[in-house]
Write a protein that holds these residues in place. Structure first.
Motif, mmCIF file in Angstrom:
data_model
loop_
_atom_site.group_PDB
_atom_site.id
_atom_site.type_symbol
_atom_site.label_atom_id
_atom_site.label_comp_id
_atom_site.label_asym_id
_atom_site.label_seq_id
_atom_site.Cartn_x
_atom_site.Cartn_y
_atom_site.Cartn_z
ATOM 1 N N PHE A 1 1.055 -1.281 -0.106
ATOM 2 C CA PHE A 1 0.095 -0.097 -0.143
ATOM 3 C C PHE A 1 0.853 1.308 -0.056
ATOM 4 O O PHE A 1 1.712 1.651 1.099
ATOM 5 C CB PHE A 1 -0.951 -0.119 1.224
ATOM 6 N N ASP B 1 1.638 -8.718 0.107
ATOM 7 C CA ASP B 1 0.177 -8.747 0.458
ATOM 8 C C ASP B 1 -0.256 -7.597 -0.528
ATOM 9 O O ASP B 1 0.114 -5.940 -0.232
ATOM 10 C CB ASP B 1 0.380 -7.874 1.827
ATOM 11 N N GLU C 1 -5.817 -10.674 8.909
ATOM 12 C CA GLU C 1 -5.091 -9.576 8.683
ATOM 13 C C GLU C 1 -5.546 -8.578 9.494
ATOM 14 O O GLU C 1 -6.940 -8.062 9.735
ATOM 15 C CB GLU C 1 -5.063 -9.084 7.351
ATOM 16 N N CYS D 1 0.624 -2.588 9.464
ATOM 17 C CA CYS D 1 1.267 -1.476 9.981
ATOM 18 C C CYS D 1 2.528 -1.824 11.135
ATOM 19 O O CYS D 1 2.337 -1.193 12.237
ATOM 20 C CB CYS D 1 0.220 -0.440 10.627
ATOM 21 N N GLY E 1 4.182 0.724 12.862
ATOM 22 C CA GLY E 1 3.240 1.836 13.418
ATOM 23 C C GLY E 1 3.039 2.992 12.338
ATOM 24 O O GLY E 1 2.896 3.940 12.462
HETATM 25 N N1 LIG Z 1 -5.643 -5.143 5.807
HETATM 26 C C1 LIG Z 1 -5.875 -3.791 5.908
HETATM 27 O O1 LIG Z 1 -6.711 -3.081 6.240
HETATM 28 C C2 LIG Z 1 -4.418 -2.920 5.907
HETATM 29 C C3 LIG Z 1 -4.321 -1.806 6.355
HETATM 30 C C4 LIG Z 1 -3.306 -1.183 6.399
HETATM 31 C C5 LIG Z 1 -2.101 -1.746 5.703
HETATM 32 N N2 LIG Z 1 -2.287 -2.824 5.290
HETATM 33 C C6 LIG Z 1 -1.127 -3.563 4.660
HETATM 34 O O2 LIG Z 1 0.156 -3.252 5.511
HETATM 35 C C7 LIG Z 1 1.281 -2.914 4.879
HETATM 36 C C8 LIG Z 1 2.064 -2.347 5.836
HETATM 37 O O3 LIG Z 1 1.631 -1.284 6.308
HETATM 38 P P1 LIG Z 1 1.917 0.446 6.466
HETATM 39 O O4 LIG Z 1 2.744 0.562 5.064
HETATM 40 O O5 LIG Z 1 0.828 1.289 6.446
HETATM 41 O O6 LIG Z 1 2.969 0.427 7.661
HETATM 42 P P2 LIG Z 1 4.409 0.003 8.037
HETATM 43 O O7 LIG Z 1 4.955 -1.045 7.350
HETATM 44 O O8 LIG Z 1 4.103 -0.119 9.507
HETATM 45 O O9 LIG Z 1 5.192 1.219 7.774
HETATM 46 C C9 LIG Z 1 5.707 1.840 6.656
HETATM 47 C C10 LIG Z 1 6.906 2.918 6.827
HETATM 48 O O10 LIG Z 1 7.919 2.406 7.608
HETATM 49 C C11 LIG Z 1 9.241 2.985 7.315
HETATM 50 N N3 LIG Z 1 9.936 1.924 7.170
HETATM 51 C C12 LIG Z 1 9.818 0.639 6.951
HETATM 52 N N4 LIG Z 1 10.997 -0.075 6.916
HETATM 53 C C13 LIG Z 1 11.993 0.622 7.584
HETATM 54 C C14 LIG Z 1 13.170 0.499 8.195
HETATM 55 N N5 LIG Z 1 13.947 -0.696 8.019
HETATM 56 N N6 LIG Z 1 13.856 1.454 8.636
HETATM 57 C C15 LIG Z 1 13.182 2.622 8.878
HETATM 58 N N7 LIG Z 1 11.996 2.920 8.440
HETATM 59 C C16 LIG Z 1 11.178 1.996 7.833
HETATM 60 C C17 LIG Z 1 8.860 3.657 6.068
HETATM 61 O O11 LIG Z 1 8.897 5.155 6.069
HETATM 62 P P3 LIG Z 1 9.673 5.791 5.382
HETATM 63 O O12 LIG Z 1 9.335 5.990 3.764
HETATM 64 O O13 LIG Z 1 9.643 7.390 6.258
HETATM 65 O O14 LIG Z 1 11.148 5.443 5.353
HETATM 66 C C18 LIG Z 1 7.679 3.045 5.316
HETATM 67 O O15 LIG Z 1 7.072 3.847 4.697
HETATM 68 C C19 LIG Z 1 0.604 -2.159 3.795
HETATM 69 O O16 LIG Z 1 1.565 -1.798 2.550
HETATM 70 C C20 LIG Z 1 -0.484 -3.173 3.419
HETATM 71 O O17 LIG Z 1 -0.048 -4.061 2.753
HETATM 72 C C21 LIG Z 1 -3.405 -3.529 5.337
#
Ligand SMILES: NC(=O)c1ccc[n+]([C@@H]2O[C@H](COP(=O)([O-])OP(=O)(O)OC[C@H]3O[C@@H](n4cnc5c(N)ncnc54)[C@H](OP(=O)(O)O)[C@@H]3O)[C@@H](O)[C@H]2O)c1
Length: 338
Positions: free
Chosen positions: A32, A58, A194, A221, A224
């Protein structure tokens, strides 16, 4: 070109056992773009993630990038990675609860696949964004969770399994009261749920309930979601990567706090799906799953980080004016009355 030494053997990644006997990777890659990253950037990251060793991806139709990720899956398989080595999920969006089969077929076409490993009902609330209603605002026609209607959607999900288009079906954004009813009435039970899971939001009751019922949690997430859309940010949200315990443990391991969030998630037993478009970040996230693990003491300390802080509150799904987001999540232990 500089040779990157960031490849992890996918076979070394912890696996989760689904009730069907199939194994699923203990970590995956989110797709996403949070309205911040383009579909091209996300697809490119999927390609890089497969190179470094990710095998679980995902996806969701609402992310608007499945057509480009499909091109990447084709390329990945042309490099010799077999379809059965990949574990690919997608989700039916809230405006297609009555049209699950067609929605899944469209996703399969976009992703250039014959089958999905899991297909989720993205949210348990239908939301038929009417004319002029944006995805960011409350739909005046929004409906609460109506179990009878959810089961109509679930029957179509079951049909997808029977048709061989999906291997497993799953729920997402659910609560224990809702899941109890689904488990009571399902012919094919969900293999995966999920859900939002990160150190400041550990959902221990739901986590334990899933384990008891042989449903594997995928945690979204996991870091976070620092880059989540502005609509999902509120003043009182905690920031996982700034939590003093997370920061302290990160210093001890010499890594970014994000990596500690990932380690904790993998070791706890959910499959986190961190997202990033940057190779150094997603490579660190995969490496986190297999090296320099947290000690039992650190895992215990991480329990104390929980603040019951839900980030993706889902206000747009509220069905009456004047409600607060808690109504969606059955916080009183019962399904909130319509
Ligand atoms: N089922 C549902 O309703 C639902 C809802 C939400 C999300 N999702 C799924 O969950 C996935 C993950 O959630 P998310 O993208 O919201 O949140 P997340 O993975 O918690 O956060 C992503 C952000 O964290 C930072 N990051 C990632 N790896 C890092 C690392 N090694 N070091 C430093 N910063 C890091 C990046 O920010 P920077 O760009 O600032 O570095 C990135 O944009 C989504 O892509 C989607 O596939 C599903």
């Amino acid at each position: 070109m500089e040779k990157l030494n960031d490849i992890i053997d996918p076979q070394s990644v912890p696996q989760r056992n689904l009730y069907t006997g199939v194994k699923m990777p203990g970590i995956g890659m989110g797709t996403f773009g949070s309205d911040r990253f383009t579909a091209e950037e996300v697809a490119n990251a999927v390609k890089g993630a497969a190179e470094v060793g990710f095998r679980l991806f995902d996806c969701a139709s609402v992310y608007g990038n499945e057509h480009l990720i499909g091109e990447v899956f084709k390329e990945i398989m042309e490099t010799g990675i077999k379809r059965e080595e990949l574990f690919i999920t997608s989700k039916v969006w809230n405006d297609k609860h009555d049209d699950v089969i067609e929605s899944c077929k469209k996703t399969l076409k976009d992703l250039q696949l014959d089958y999905l490993d899991v297909y989720f009902v993205h949210w348990p609330f239908p939301n038929f964004h009417g004319k002029g209603v944006s995805i960011d605002s409350r739909d005046p026609n929004a409906k609460p969770y109506i179990h009878e209607n959810y089961m109509k959607t679930w029957r179509q999900m079951e049909q997808l399994v029977e048709m061989g288009l999906v291997k497993h079906i799953g729920t997402s954004n659910m609560t224990i009261p809702k899941l109890k009813l689904v488990l009571r009435d399902a012919k094919i039970k969900p293999a995966i749920n999920e859900m939002e899971l990160h150190p400041c939001f550990q959902q221990p009751e739901l986590f334990d309930y899933l384990k008891e019922n042989e449903i594997v949690p995928i945690g979204f997430c996991p870091i976070g979601s620092p880059t989540r859309p502005d609509r999902d940010k509120t003043e009182n949200d905690f920031v996982d990567i700034e939590d003093p315990i997370v920061v302290k443990i990160a210093k001890a391991h010499g890594v970014h706090p994000a990596v500690i969030c990932v380690k904790w998630a993998v070791q706890r037993g959910q499959s986190p799906i961190p997202f990033s478009i940057y190779r150094n970040e997603y490579a660190s996230n995969l490496k986190a799953a297999v090296t320099d693990l947290l000690t039992d003491e650190e895992m215990k300390e991480m329990e104390k980080v929980d603040k019951n802080c839900r980030l993706i509150k889902g206000d747009v799904f509220l069905w009456k004016a004047g409600q607060t987001w808690e109504a969606l999540w059955d916080v009183d232990g019962e399904i909130t009355p319509a």
